[in-house]
Design an enzyme around this catalytic site. Sequence first.
Site, PDB file in Angstrom:
ATOM      1  N   HIS A   1      12.057   1.014  -3.521  1.00 10.47           N
ATOM      2  CA  HIS A   1      11.121   2.112  -3.544  1.00 10.47           C
ATOM      3  C   HIS A   1      10.892   2.629  -1.933  1.00 10.47           C
ATOM      4  O   HIS A   1      11.310   1.969  -1.107  1.00 10.47           O
ATOM      5  CB  HIS A   1      10.302   2.591  -4.691  1.00 10.47           C
ATOM      6  CG  HIS A   1       9.055   1.395  -4.197  1.00 10.47           C
ATOM      7  ND1 HIS A   1       8.111   2.072  -3.571  1.00 10.47           N
ATOM      8  CD2 HIS A   1       8.026  -0.071  -4.208  1.00 10.47           C
ATOM      9  CE1 HIS A   1       6.819   1.009  -3.002  1.00 10.47           C
ATOM     10  NE2 HIS A   1       7.088   0.267  -3.751  1.00 10.47           N
TER      11      HIS A   1
ATOM     12  N   ASP B   1       8.814   5.446  -1.836  1.00 10.50           N
ATOM     13  CA  ASP B   1       7.876   6.610  -1.488  1.00 10.50           C
ATOM     14  C   ASP B   1       6.795   4.890  -1.161  1.00 10.50           C
ATOM     15  O   ASP B   1       7.142   4.072  -1.075  1.00 10.50           O
ATOM     16  CB  ASP B   1       6.678   7.067  -3.206  1.00 10.50           C
ATOM     17  CG  ASP B   1       7.409   5.740  -3.802  1.00 10.50           C
ATOM     18  OD1 ASP B   1       8.174   4.808  -4.165  1.00 10.50           O
ATOM     19  OD2 ASP B   1       6.045   5.778  -5.124  1.00 10.50           O
TER      20      ASP B   1
ATOM     21  N   GLU C   1       8.047   5.483  -7.308  1.00 12.45           N
ATOM     22  CA  GLU C   1       7.202   3.444  -8.218  1.00 12.45           C
ATOM     23  C   GLU C   1       6.000   3.952  -7.554  1.00 12.45           C
ATOM     24  O   GLU C   1       5.165   3.097  -8.521  1.00 12.45           O
ATOM     25  CB  GLU C   1       7.809   2.664  -6.755  1.00 12.45           C
ATOM     26  CG  GLU C   1       7.574   1.239  -7.702  1.00 12.45           C
ATOM     27  CD  GLU C   1       6.646   0.342  -7.456  1.00 12.45           C
ATOM     28  OE1 GLU C   1       5.831  -0.856  -8.059  1.00 12.45           O
ATOM     29  OE2 GLU C   1       5.541   1.164  -6.858  1.00 12.45           O
ATOM     30  N   GLU C   2       4.919   4.494  -6.740  1.00  8.57           N
ATOM     31  CA  GLU C   2       3.655   4.181  -6.799  1.00  8.57           C
ATOM     32  C   GLU C   2       2.822   5.473  -7.686  1.00  8.57           C
ATOM     33  O   GLU C   2       1.870   5.334  -7.666  1.00  8.57           O
ATOM     34  CB  GLU C   2       2.893   4.514  -5.105  1.00  8.57           C
ATOM     35  CG  GLU C   2       3.486   3.588  -4.216  1.00  8.57           C
ATOM     36  CD  GLU C   2       3.194   1.880  -4.274  1.00  8.57           C
ATOM     37  OE1 GLU C   2       2.445   1.499  -5.717  1.00  8.57           O
ATOM     38  OE2 GLU C   2       3.413   1.696  -3.514  1.00  8.57           O
TER      39      GLU C   2
ATOM     40  N   ASP D   1       5.513  -2.402   1.812  1.00 10.14           N
ATOM     41  CA  ASP D   1       5.912  -1.979   0.821  1.00 10.14           C
ATOM     42  C   ASP D   1       5.758  -0.457   0.558  1.00 10.14           C
ATOM     43  O   ASP D   1       5.900   0.662   0.744  1.00 10.14           O
ATOM     44  CB  ASP D   1       4.475  -1.834  -0.298  1.00 10.14           C
ATOM     45  CG  ASP D   1       4.277  -1.287  -1.555  1.00 10.14           C
ATOM     46  OD1 ASP D   1       5.123  -1.587  -2.439  1.00 10.14           O
ATOM     47  OD2 ASP D   1       3.134  -1.500  -1.860  1.00 10.14           O
TER      48      ASP D   1
ATOM     49  N   ASP E   1       9.847  -6.149  -3.927  1.00 14.20           N
ATOM     50  CA  ASP E   1       9.569  -5.572  -3.806  1.00 14.20           C
ATOM     51  C   ASP E   1       7.681  -6.425  -4.217  1.00 14.20           C
ATOM     52  O   ASP E   1       7.069  -5.640  -4.803  1.00 14.20           O
ATOM     53  CB  ASP E   1       9.375  -4.582  -5.147  1.00 14.20           C
ATOM     54  CG  ASP E   1       8.683  -3.233  -4.868  1.00 14.20           C
ATOM     55  OD1 ASP E   1       7.876  -2.963  -3.854  1.00 14.20           O
ATOM     56  OD2 ASP E   1       7.963  -2.521  -5.963  1.00 14.20           O
TER      57      ASP E   1
ATOM     58  N   HIS F   1      -1.429  -2.325  -0.631  1.00 12.97           N
ATOM     59  CA  HIS F   1      -2.157  -0.626  -1.151  1.00 12.97           C
ATOM     60  C   HIS F   1      -3.554  -1.206  -0.362  1.00 12.97           C
ATOM     61  O   HIS F   1      -4.502   0.129  -0.754  1.00 12.97           O
ATOM     62  CB  HIS F   1      -2.268  -0.698  -2.911  1.00 12.97           C
ATOM     63  CG  HIS F   1      -1.482  -1.251  -3.567  1.00 12.97           C
ATOM     64  ND1 HIS F   1      -1.192  -0.539  -4.857  1.00 12.97           N
ATOM     65  CD2 HIS F   1       0.048  -0.888  -3.014  1.00 12.97           C
ATOM     66  CE1 HIS F   1       0.024  -0.563  -5.124  1.00 12.97           C
ATOM     67  NE2 HIS F   1       1.105  -0.517  -4.428  1.00 12.97           N
TER      68      HIS F   1
END
Lengths: 523, 523
Positions: A145, A147, A213-214, A179, A242, A492
């Site tokens: 991903h 994003d 995705e996020e 990520d 991922d 994150h």
Amino acid sequence: MPRTPLFLSPNRLLSSTKPRLQTRTQPERAPSFRPYLTDAIRAHQASKMAPQLDGYFQQVDTLSDSFIERLRQAVAIPSVSSEAARRPDVVRMGQFLADELIKLGASVELRPLGKQDGTDLDLPPVVLARYGNDKKKRTILVYGHYDVQPAEKSDGWDTEPFDLIVKEDGRMFGRGSTDDKGPVLGWLNAIEAHKAAGIDFPVNLLMCFEGMEEYGSDGLEDLINQEGKKYFADADAVCISDNYWLGTEKPCLTYGLRGCNYYSIEVWGPGADLHSGVFGGTAQEPMTDLVRVMSSLVDTDGKILIPGIAEQVAPITADEDGLYDNIAFTMDTLHEALGSKTTIFQDKKPTLMARWRYPSLSLHGVEGAFSAPGAKTVIPAKVIGKFSIRTVPNMEIDKTNELVRLYVEDVFKKLGSKNSLKVYPQHCGNWWVASPNHWNFSAAAKATERVWGVKPDFTREGGSIPVTLTFEQATGKNVLLLPMGSSTDGAHSINEKLDKRNYIEGIKLLGAYLHYVAEEPMN
Amino acid sequence: MPRTPLFLSPNRLLSSTKPRLQTRTQPERAPSFRPYLTDAIRAHQASKMAPQLDGYFQQVDTLSDSFIERLRQAVAIPSVSSEAARRPDVVRMGQFLADELIKLGASVELRPLGKQDGTDLDLPPVVLARYGNDKKKRTILVYGHYDVQPAEKSDGWDTEPFDLIVKEDGRMFGRGSTDDKGPVLGWLNAIEAHKAAGIDFPVNLLMCFEGMEEYGSDGLEDLINQEGKKYFADADAVCISDNYWLGTEKPCLTYGLRGCNYYSIEVWGPGADLHSGVFGGTAQEPMTDLVRVMSSLVDTDGKILIPGIAEQVAPITADEDGLYDNIAFTMDTLHEALGSKTTIFQDKKPTLMARWRYPSLSLHGVEGAFSAPGAKTVIPAKVIGKFSIRTVPNMEIDKTNELVRLYVEDVFKKLGSKNSLKVYPQHCGNWWVASPNHWNFSAAAKATERVWGVKPDFTREGGSIPVTLTFEQATGKNVLLLPMGSSTDGAHSINEKLDKRNYIEGIKLLGAYLHYVAEEPMN
């Protein structure tokens, strides 16, 4: 498709974890660094296969600066999917990937997904790409991903989050570095290094890179299901990069994930929030009932008190029982990640089993009650407790939901309250376990050994990556989780980073994996 | 001095209550309307005293339009004390009051209170005023506040909150109409009507009007204590008009309030919020512990489970036992206010006792946990449960705090958790009970009977008005709570209103009260 942080990839903390490397000062490691030189002989044996790899590896080292530059360009695009105002940046990031892929010779489609649920906002397109269309080669479908999570310097970052900062010790800070822009670019870099080295690309590569995705992968599940027998029809296996190593030194391949059933318990009575001075002692309070119900779900040591849950869990086989001792994982690592020693177990084995193969129940919070700092004498009229159960083989979603409903309703009934209660699942995502004996995993294991000089751990994860199961079901093929970053990357968190070593060796790993895939016998 | 909604005046709901009058269509009542004509004879007897009152009452009726206009001007100033941006409006409202008082012949001081706690923002001044300085007259100190709760049309108001809208049925909608601009202006209007009628003002009036009541009365307690023997030195009694009738038809005098001890329970362990997929089942979760502790505090029927609390409560005397049956209060009224029938008791007497003379414990919420709509798979690292106990005679603050601490710590210890817990009071305000046999109450009772034609109920309230106790302690004098509005005014809700009848008759009541005060024998 769920659109909440429920389905964060595992090892991504919702809040900051202190990067463990932060206080170390390490010399920048040479790109060809091998952490496990004692395994050199085994690596040498692996090197007899896939003989073109040495040239590929040299080329990756040669191009490493330009690969870091490509990551810098990607990180500079603040493709935050959860913020409407950043949507043009997310689209721009998808376009950047498409442009790079076209330059590399891939055929690319930017597939629109329509409007974001409940909004007038266009979803960012899915980048679908194909590199190579040789019927004699295997075809590997890869997912990633483009994003990223939100990030502001003011959140506590030491550096500008959208400037890739490469430290002398090799840590490369920037939102999305690990990520998932690093791994996504890993596939592009692998193609480029093959071209530059004049080495035939060993497989046909199908790529599916999404931009939501996020924020719950809005629209992706439908697309994967639609394309399972169309765009993805000739995929022989799936690879997703991922997730993360279990620790900081030893690579792993991941073959299992827990599922997640997320529940709401609503309790309501009064027509509006009340003043506790006026109504305290005369009204039955929904919050009192809710807290009593929530307290009956799980105990301090994580034991789930809902009857019938434990009975659904697959028994431990003798094979499995011996598996945990060899995993590169220590309680010290866990304590460090946790930031405390408040673990349920003292030892590695029950801890890994609790994370991977047993269900857990967490109470997340209460909606509708007073949640700000300070004091407010409210009696909330309606409160919604949130909890989730991480599910494992052989738990069934529907059966688990029914056990939860029966138990919660029974506990509430015993309170004798005049308030009303409703319990229901918000989202359910099944657990996933793949066969680690499939050639897809064998190829990845050999590639890991060739690049890192060590056999990888075969691990499961405690979290959920729903797209894994979606790909497995839509294609009917084996899915492998092949991580690039390590457990301290803070995906994150503030100060997200990817180690240069993991990026460059990771590019080698992805390419090597494709070579071993080409050589694996069908099984 | 507490600065939170903890100390809202009683009967003010934190959220909206549906105004009960809303669906009725009543003709606008004549200002001289008497709801209890059967009490006309008794009222006639009362009218033999304070003979000047008839002229005063006529003048109030004559001036009623201008009194409503004065209220309109006051409501138009959005003096929201909790919003920094509105601070100039709060100051403007204080100035408006001061100007009006000066025009009426009062001497006025605008007393600065310094900076708001923890900010650079000037507190609005306290308006201190004196009307009359005749040593032969009694002196009555009155308190009110000129700030209001926040209000936006978008909150759900049917009308613009800062435009006073007078409906045909007599309801006057507007923020601050009943809380507390109507009652504050009541005192000014009483002065004006006396002057216009040429009737000698029966007492010296000391006034203390603050501008921070809705945000914790920052700075006021110190000022009252300082002025107790200075500006307020010759006060013979205190009257506060900042509460409400128990219902909608029968006036009351309030002589008791519950206190409030507000507690936080902090539980913490991990260094940062965790992902439940990664850590669920391996970490002891603070939220699990907190919910188990909170569930041990009170049961569905409001029984406080902390040992030693019930033992502190004053026993019921035979006198008290007979008191409740005659109070104008029905369970229907309570159900209507509650918006449901989820009461603990079925009958009036135990309900009133639970509100007035027994302690209650309410769980208000949790800080630090997930509280938004949707789903988030967080394991909060630190959670703070909030609860409060409404206290009654003869509970002691310190003893209660100690009982709470011992019990909570004991419950937590039995959980066997490695997390940490701390429980502490955020704020404590004592209960208050005055002597309803004091001449201050007798005068108010006679005035009520004269104006409304009915003997008032003597009531207590379940909530807290800390300034009551502060005035009592600083002056050493009897304090009376003399409400103007009714229980359906929705003081802190959308569509706050004051009935025209309650405003105009209330002005008569405040004036009549002062006349009877002048005639009461010392006791």
